[in-house]
Design an enzyme around this catalytic site. Structure first.
Site, PDB file in Angstrom:
ATOM      1  N   HIS A 242      35.706  15.360  90.272  1.00 29.66           N
ATOM      2  CA  HIS A 242      35.692  16.100  89.010  1.00 29.66           C
ATOM      3  C   HIS A 242      35.682  15.163  87.817  1.00 29.66           C
ATOM      4  O   HIS A 242      36.136  14.019  87.898  1.00 29.66           O
ATOM      5  CB  HIS A 242      36.930  17.004  88.927  1.00 29.66           C
ATOM      6  CG  HIS A 242      38.211  16.298  89.274  1.00 29.66           C
ATOM      7  ND1 HIS A 242      39.015  15.686  88.333  1.00 29.66           N
ATOM      8  CD2 HIS A 242      38.828  16.093  90.477  1.00 29.66           C
ATOM      9  CE1 HIS A 242      40.055  15.128  88.940  1.00 29.66           C
ATOM     10  NE2 HIS A 242      39.971  15.369  90.237  1.00 29.66           N
ATOM     11  N   HIS A 250      41.049  18.431  85.487  1.00 26.67           N
ATOM     12  CA  HIS A 250      39.848  19.036  86.064  1.00 26.67           C
ATOM     13  C   HIS A 250      39.011  19.572  84.911  1.00 26.67           C
ATOM     14  O   HIS A 250      39.082  20.751  84.578  1.00 26.67           O
ATOM     15  CB  HIS A 250      40.213  20.154  87.052  1.00 26.67           C
ATOM     16  CG  HIS A 250      40.825  19.655  88.321  1.00 26.67           C
ATOM     17  ND1 HIS A 250      41.441  20.477  89.231  1.00 26.67           N
ATOM     18  CD2 HIS A 250      40.924  18.416  88.834  1.00 26.67           C
ATOM     19  CE1 HIS A 250      41.894  19.759  90.248  1.00 26.67           C
ATOM     20  NE2 HIS A 250      41.584  18.501  90.018  1.00 26.67           N
TER      21      HIS A 250
END
Length: 389
Positions: A242, A250
């Site tokens: 990510h 994230h």
């Protein structure tokens, strides 16, 4: 004059000098803040990789414009490098002390205690980025023990150690796998190679789906023999790397570890966690076991709360963790008691998200390796690279 005895445990030195003219050295176990080891503010640079030979990023990397952009962001780079050096020194210590027979709580609290010292914890300006993961065997991610958990690390366990630290929200997310039985070595090697493949394929303008395809090809070329049966190592298809932004672990982009049609491209200046997970099971994980990880929803606006206790708990979360992940042990640590119902209310409202342990089928084993990379204008820097992996 008698010579002064050296302090026991002197280990790694920095670039500075102590008040008495001696070099500042790390102790054993480590306790000296990283910033004191490098008082000039110049922290160790990560592994430098050039962009692919035929890429536009490589052709432009040596221009004065790109070098000037690099210099303009040096302060941000140094914050990331400080956090990366903290991660390296803590994990070197952890790799030495983690042994079968230890409780998972003891392992996590020793890692977290060391990180708090080395990062020079200071509210939301410097500290832990998320709870220490110590997921075992078929559990791939998001397990950290809650209070009262008596789980003991076994001789035949496969343990994923995943933790992060930050400076001003610029965080390092990095993980490795511990296994004492050498029969798991091929599994660990498959995942290490897959992660390094993802790092190699990453770069400015790289397509995320193509990176995932390369990772899967390497991962699934490996096999491991356990109890007389041979298993193909599978990429866990519903776990991803990510992008990372300040105080936002994230962020908007996911890096798949299997083939996909995602044509989204990586961009200059972005930070990514390149992480891969291999499994001897089905290669897909599901929620299982008691939840320990929580995090405020980064994009959630104001939500009215009726409960005074829920409001108080939310204030505590804002003050201590902001939008970074936390766990129940950390709520205990800051003095919260009898908070489970209020925490449930915050989760039900959408203000806080639960992140329960993620597990493959019960009889399998999983492994993880992860590094944080920075796509600089002039090169790719693997910030968290160390001598270990």
């Amino acid at each position: 004059k008698k010579k002064k005895k050296k302090k026991s445990g002197a280990a790694k030195g920095g670039d500075g000098a102590a008040a008495n003219g001696g070099v500042v050295c790390q102790t054993d176990p480590p306790s000296v803040p990283i910033k004191d080891l490098f008082p000039s503010g110049n922290f160790p640079v990560g592994e430098i990789q050039q962009y692919k030979e035929d890429s536009m990023a490589r052709r432009l990397a040596d221009t004065e414009e790109k070098r000037a952009l690099d210099r303009a962001h040096e302060d941000c780079y140094e914050e990331l490098r400080l956090a990366a050096e903290c991660h390296r020194q803590t994990r070197k210590y952890a790799q030495g002390f983690i042994k079968p027979g230890m409780s998972m709580i003891d392992i996590c609290e020793r890692i977290e205690g060391t990180n708090r010292k080395l990062i020079a914890e200071n509210g939301l300006m410097a500290g832990l980025a998320f709870p220490t993961g110590c997921s075992l065997n078929n559990c791939a991610a998001h397990y950290t023990p809650n209070a009262g958990d008596k789980t003991i690390l076994g001789e035949n366990d496969v343990c994923k150690i995943d933790y992060g630290v930050h400076i001003n929200g610029r965080l390092i997310d990095c993980a490795f796998t511990v296994a004492f039985n050498h029969r798991y070595d091929p599994l660990l090697e498959a995942v290490r190679e897959a992660t390094n493949t993802g790092i190699r394929e990453a770069g400015i303008d790289a397509r995320l789906g193509e990176i995932g395809e390369s990772i899967q090809e390497v991962m699934e070329s490996h096999e491991v023999e356990l109890d007389g049966k041979t298993y193909q190592v599978k990429s866990i298809r519903n776990l991803n790397g990510h992008s990372i932004e300040p105080y936002h672990i994230h962020a908007g982009k996911s890096v798949p570890i299997v083939r996909s049609n995602d044509s989204t491209r990586m961009e200059e200046g972005e930070v990514f966690a390149i992480e891969t997970f291999g499994s001897t099971g089905k290669g897909i994980v599901h929620d299982d076991m008691e939840c320990s990880h929580y995090m405020k929803d980064y994009d959630m606006g104001h939500v009215p709360l009726r409960s005074a206790r829920a409001k108080q708990l939310l204030h505590c979360i804002d003050q201590n963790f902001g939008t970074l992940a936390f766990c129940r042990r950390w709520l205990d640590r800051v003095g919260q008691t009898k908070y489970l119902f209020a925490l449930r209310q915050l989760c039900d409202s959408g203000l806080v998200q639960e992140y329960p342990p993620l597990c493959d089928v019960r009889t399998c084993y999983t492994a993880q390796y992860e590094h944080t990379i920075l796509l600089r204008p002039t090169c790719k820097e693997v910030l968290s690279r160390g001598d270990d992996y």
